[in-house]
Structures are given as structure tokens and as C-alpha cells.
Design a protein around this motif. Structure first.
Motif, PDB file in Angstrom:
ATOM      1  N   THR A  43       0.832  -1.211   0.000  1.00 53.89           N
ATOM      2  CA  THR A  43       0.000   0.000   0.000  1.00 53.89           C
ATOM      3  C   THR A  43       0.864   1.258   0.000  1.00 53.89           C
ATOM      4  N   GLU A  44       2.028   1.201   0.647  1.00 50.88           N
ATOM      5  CA  GLU A  44       2.924   2.353   0.633  1.00 50.88           C
ATOM      6  C   GLU A  44       3.525   2.555  -0.748  1.00 50.88           C
ATOM      7  N   GLU A  45       3.859   1.452  -1.417  1.00 52.69           N
ATOM      8  CA  GLU A  45       4.334   1.551  -2.800  1.00 52.69           C
ATOM      9  C   GLU A  45       3.269   2.161  -3.702  1.00 52.69           C
ATOM     10  N   LEU A  46       2.017   1.718  -3.510  1.00 52.19           N
ATOM     11  CA  LEU A  46       0.921   2.258  -4.313  1.00 52.19           C
ATOM     12  C   LEU A  46       0.763   3.756  -4.069  1.00 52.19           C
ATOM     13  N   ARG A  47       0.854   4.160  -2.824  1.00 46.69           N
ATOM     14  CA  ARG A  47       0.708   5.583  -2.485  1.00 46.69           C
ATOM     15  C   ARG A  47       1.806   6.415  -3.119  1.00 46.69           C
ATOM     16  N   LYS A  48       3.059   5.949  -3.000  1.00 44.30           N
ATOM     17  CA  LYS A  48       4.176   6.720  -3.536  1.00 44.30           C
ATOM     18  C   LYS A  48       4.166   6.761  -5.060  1.00 44.30           C
ATOM     19  N   SER A  49       3.836   5.636  -5.681  1.00 43.19           N
ATOM     20  CA  SER A  49       3.887   5.576  -7.146  1.00 43.19           C
ATOM     21  C   SER A  49       2.814   6.429  -7.799  1.00 43.19           C
ATOM     22  N   SER A  50       1.715   6.683  -7.072  1.00 51.08           N
ATOM     23  CA  SER A  50       0.592   7.417  -7.663  1.00 51.08           C
ATOM     24  C   SER A  50       0.513   8.861  -7.178  1.00 51.08           C
ATOM     25  N   LYS A  51       1.555   9.356  -6.543  1.00 45.15           N
ATOM     26  CA  LYS A  51       1.504  10.696  -5.964  1.00 45.15           C
ATOM     27  C   LYS A  51       1.189  11.759  -7.015  1.00 45.15           C
ATOM     28  N   THR A  52       1.872  11.713  -8.155  1.00 46.22           N
ATOM     29  CA  THR A  52       1.635  12.702  -9.205  1.00 46.22           C
ATOM     30  C   THR A  52       0.246  12.547  -9.798  1.00 46.22           C
ATOM     31  N   ALA A  53      -0.138  11.306 -10.123  1.00 46.61           N
ATOM     32  CA  ALA A  53      -1.461  11.060 -10.700  1.00 46.61           C
ATOM     33  C   ALA A  53      -2.564  11.461  -9.726  1.00 46.61           C
ATOM     34  N   HIS A  54      -2.325  11.222  -8.446  1.00 42.48           N
ATOM     35  CA  HIS A  54      -3.305  11.597  -7.428  1.00 42.48           C
ATOM     36  C   HIS A  54      -3.465  13.109  -7.380  1.00 42.48           C
ATOM     37  N   GLY A  55      -2.354  13.821  -7.523  1.00 42.45           N
ATOM     38  CA  GLY A  55      -2.406  15.277  -7.524  1.00 42.45           C
ATOM     39  C   GLY A  55      -3.217  15.817  -8.690  1.00 42.45           C
ATOM     40  N   ILE A  56      -3.029  15.213  -9.870  1.00 45.55           N
ATOM     41  CA  ILE A  56      -3.803  15.626 -11.046  1.00 45.55           C
ATOM     42  C   ILE A  56      -5.283  15.367 -10.813  1.00 45.55           C
ATOM     43  N   SER A  57      -5.589  14.199 -10.249  1.00 45.09           N
ATOM     44  CA  SER A  57      -6.981  13.837  -9.988  1.00 45.09           C
ATOM     45  C   SER A  57      -7.625  14.805  -9.006  1.00 45.09           C
ATOM     46  N   ASP A  58      -6.915  15.139  -7.927  1.00 49.18           N
ATOM     47  CA  ASP A  58      -7.456  16.073  -6.943  1.00 49.18           C
ATOM     48  C   ASP A  58      -7.719  17.439  -7.562  1.00 49.18           C
ATOM     49  N   ALA A  59      -6.786  17.903  -8.398  1.00 52.02           N
ATOM     50  CA  ALA A  59      -6.963  19.205  -9.040  1.00 52.02           C
ATOM     51  C   ALA A  59      -8.174  19.204  -9.963  1.00 52.02           C
ATOM     52  N   LEU A  60      -8.341  18.103 -10.694  1.00 49.29           N
ATOM     53  CA  LEU A  60      -9.497  17.995 -11.587  1.00 49.29           C
ATOM     54  C   LEU A  60     -10.806  18.025 -10.821  1.00 49.29           C
ATOM     55  N   VAL A  61     -10.872  17.232  -9.758  1.00 52.48           N
ATOM     56  CA  VAL A  61     -12.096  17.181  -8.959  1.00 52.48           C
ATOM     57  C   VAL A  61     -12.385  18.545  -8.340  1.00 52.48           C
ATOM     58  N   ASN A  62     -11.353  19.163  -7.747  1.00 49.24           N
ATOM     59  CA  ASN A  62     -11.551  20.467  -7.120  1.00 49.24           C
ATOM     60  C   ASN A  62     -12.009  21.512  -8.121  1.00 49.24           C
ATOM     61  N   ALA A  63     -11.478  21.427  -9.343  1.00 50.14           N
ATOM     62  CA  ALA A  63     -11.828  22.409 -10.362  1.00 50.14           C
ATOM     63  C   ALA A  63     -13.248  22.239 -10.859  1.00 50.14           C
TER      64      ALA A  63
END
Length: 289
Positions: A43-63
């Protein structure tokens, strides 16, 4: 973020009209993960590997979320996208979890708990779109593409589980925030319109997250390195599909304009309105002189 920064981010993400007058969002499709340090929990590997993609997703949702909050029907159509996705996952998951003994521990936290969301989504969509809601929620091209991909994973239970893990963890993590925002922005009646984002007293969201993560870490200890890498790569595909669905959801100019107005602080709105009136009046007065 300050209000002005959020306004600018929203503008960049939203106001990119395509030739049909709708909106598009180009999402980075990076679906290969570099191996992480040995000994790291899955789960920690999943969290670290998706940090950038997660950021894009959060920005999209917030927007986009403030925009869809301006119209109940628009919000209903927006959440119907994920109603289709969760319905598909909940159709496929029971068979997938029975296909490999390593996946059996997930059965209680996924199939035998209140984590399933499809029925709650249907109730919310019906609330927003009315009794004939089914005629109004045809999957978009992007949703249809994702559904086709998920159904193609019937013979790949580990990969299907990765999609379920990512989607349900997101709901358990951010669903209650969306519910609070929806009730506040759209002035919803108590207990209506946010069932998909809330978990009843018998299903604590935090406990569900812990249970889901602990089982994923346990799985990471018994599968091969190659299968572990496949899960890491597939995790990024989930974000890619989600971002494509959110970014391409059709929103009209009027709804976008109303959403952008909501991002401007009230005092700033009044100041801009006064300037819009005062400047032309001053200009006309000068011309008369």
C-alpha cells in the motif's frame, strides 16, 4: 490555496473548449511504475507511485466540483458516471475473489460489508434526475471505454482487484467531504442526494480503509514480484481512466461561468460589479464634457 489561485487553476482545467463547445482535459497517461525500495509495504508503494497522478486527480475534482454543484441535474449526470463504474465492479468482484485463494481475505471487506456503492449511487441519481433517470444516464465515451476495459479483466483477478481497491479507497477517503460540500452548496434535504458518499453507522469509513489496506499489504507478501509490479502499474491506469472521465465530462459554458463566479470571494464580486458599472458611467460622463 488562496481564492485567486484556486480560480486560476479552475480556469486552466475547465476553459479548454473542444470543437463541440464542450470541455476536454488532456491527462498524462503514464502507466509504468519504477520499482520501489525492497521491504516497502504494497500500500505504501501504491501511495508513492501514484503521488503525481493523485495530484492531477485532486486538481481535476476540485476544479470541476464547484461547477457541477451549480445545477442538481448536472451533478446527477456527473455522479452517474461512477454509478456505472461501481455497478460493473460489483458485478465482477464476487467471481474474481473466488478465483484465487490469495484474494479470499478481501471478500468480507468488499462483498460482505457496506463498502459497495452501486445501489446508493442509483438512489442519488434518481433523486437528482427523477423517476425516468435511467433514460438520462447513457455512459459517456470515456465511461464506456473504462467499462469495456474492466469487463476484459475477468480473467485477471489481481488487476480487477487493483481497480476495486483504488476506487473504494477513494470513496472511503473523500466521500464524506464531497457529501458535506454537496449539502452546503445545493441546500439538499436531510438524507437525500449524498447516499453514495456516506457510510452508515454499521460501516465506519476509517475501519473499512484500514481493513482494505491491511488485506492489500497481506496480498503483497504472498504474490510474486512480477504480480506486485503489475498491480503498481494497474493502479496508475485507474487514475488515468478516472481523470479522463472527469476531465471530459460535458459541461456547458453557462454552468462553467457560474462555477467560476462561485470561486471569487463575495467582496471581490461586489467590487468587480461596482467597477463594471462605474467605469462605463465615468467614460460616458467624460465624453459629454
Amino acid at each position: 490555496l488562496c481564492d485567486f489561485s484556486l480560480f486560476c487553476i479552475t480556469w486552466c482545467f475547465l476553459i479548454v473548449p473542444d470543437c463541440k463547445g464542450q470541455f476536454q482535459m488532456v491527462v498524462e497517461d503514464k502507466t509504468t511504475v519504477l520499482p520501489q525500495a525492497p521491504g516497502l509495504a504494497l500500500t505504501e508503494e501504491l501511495r508513492k507511485s501514484s503521488k503525481t497522478a493523485h495530484g492531477i486527480s485532486d486538481a481535476l475534482v476540485n476544479a470541476r466540483i464547484l461547477v457541477v454543484f451549480t445545477d442538481r441535474e448536472l451533478f446527477g449526470k456527473a455522479i452517474s458516471c461512477f454509478m456505472h463504474i461501481f455497478s460493473c465492479l460489483e458485478e465482477l468482484l464476487p467471481g474474481a475473489l473466488q478465483s484465487r485463494k490469495e484474494l479470499a481475505p478481501f471478500k468480507d471487506v468488499l462483498c460482505e460489508s457496506a463498502l459497495f456503492r452501486a445501489e446508493a449511487y442509483k438512489q442519488d441519481v434518481q433523486f437528482y434526475l427523477g423517476p425516468d433517470w435511467q433514460s438520462k444516464v447513457t455512459p459517456t465515451t470515456e465511461v464506456a471505454s473504462y467499462l469495456q476495459y474492466l469487463r476484459g479483466l475477468r480473467s485477471e483477478p489481481l488487476l480487477l482487484l487493483t481497480h476495486a481497491y483504488t476506487q473504494y479507497l477513494a470513496m472511503a477517503s473523500g466521500g464524506q467531504i464531497i457529501a458535506r460540500m454537496a449539502r452546503s452548496q445545493m441546500q439538499l434535504p436531510q438524507g437525500q442526494g449524498t447516499k453514495a458518499f456516506e457510510f452508515g453507522p454499521a460501516a465506519n469509513a476509517s475501519e473499512l480503509k484500514v481493513g482494505l489496506k491491511s488485506r492489500m499489504d497481506g496480498l503483497g507478501e504472498v504474490i510474486s514480484d512480477n504480480e506486485r509490479q503489475q498491480i503498481l502499474n494497474e493502479h496508475l491506469k485507474v487514475f488515468s481512466y478516472n481523470n479522463s472521465i472527469i476531465g471530459s465530462f460535458p459541461i456547458g459554458w453557462w454552468a462553467s461561468a457560474r462555477g467560476l463566479v462561485l470561486l471569487v470571494p463575495p467582496m471581490t464580486r461586489y467590487t468587480l460589479l461596482l467597477l463594471a458599472v462605474a467605469i462605463p458611467a465615468y467614460w460616458l460622463a467624460k465624453r459629454k464634457d
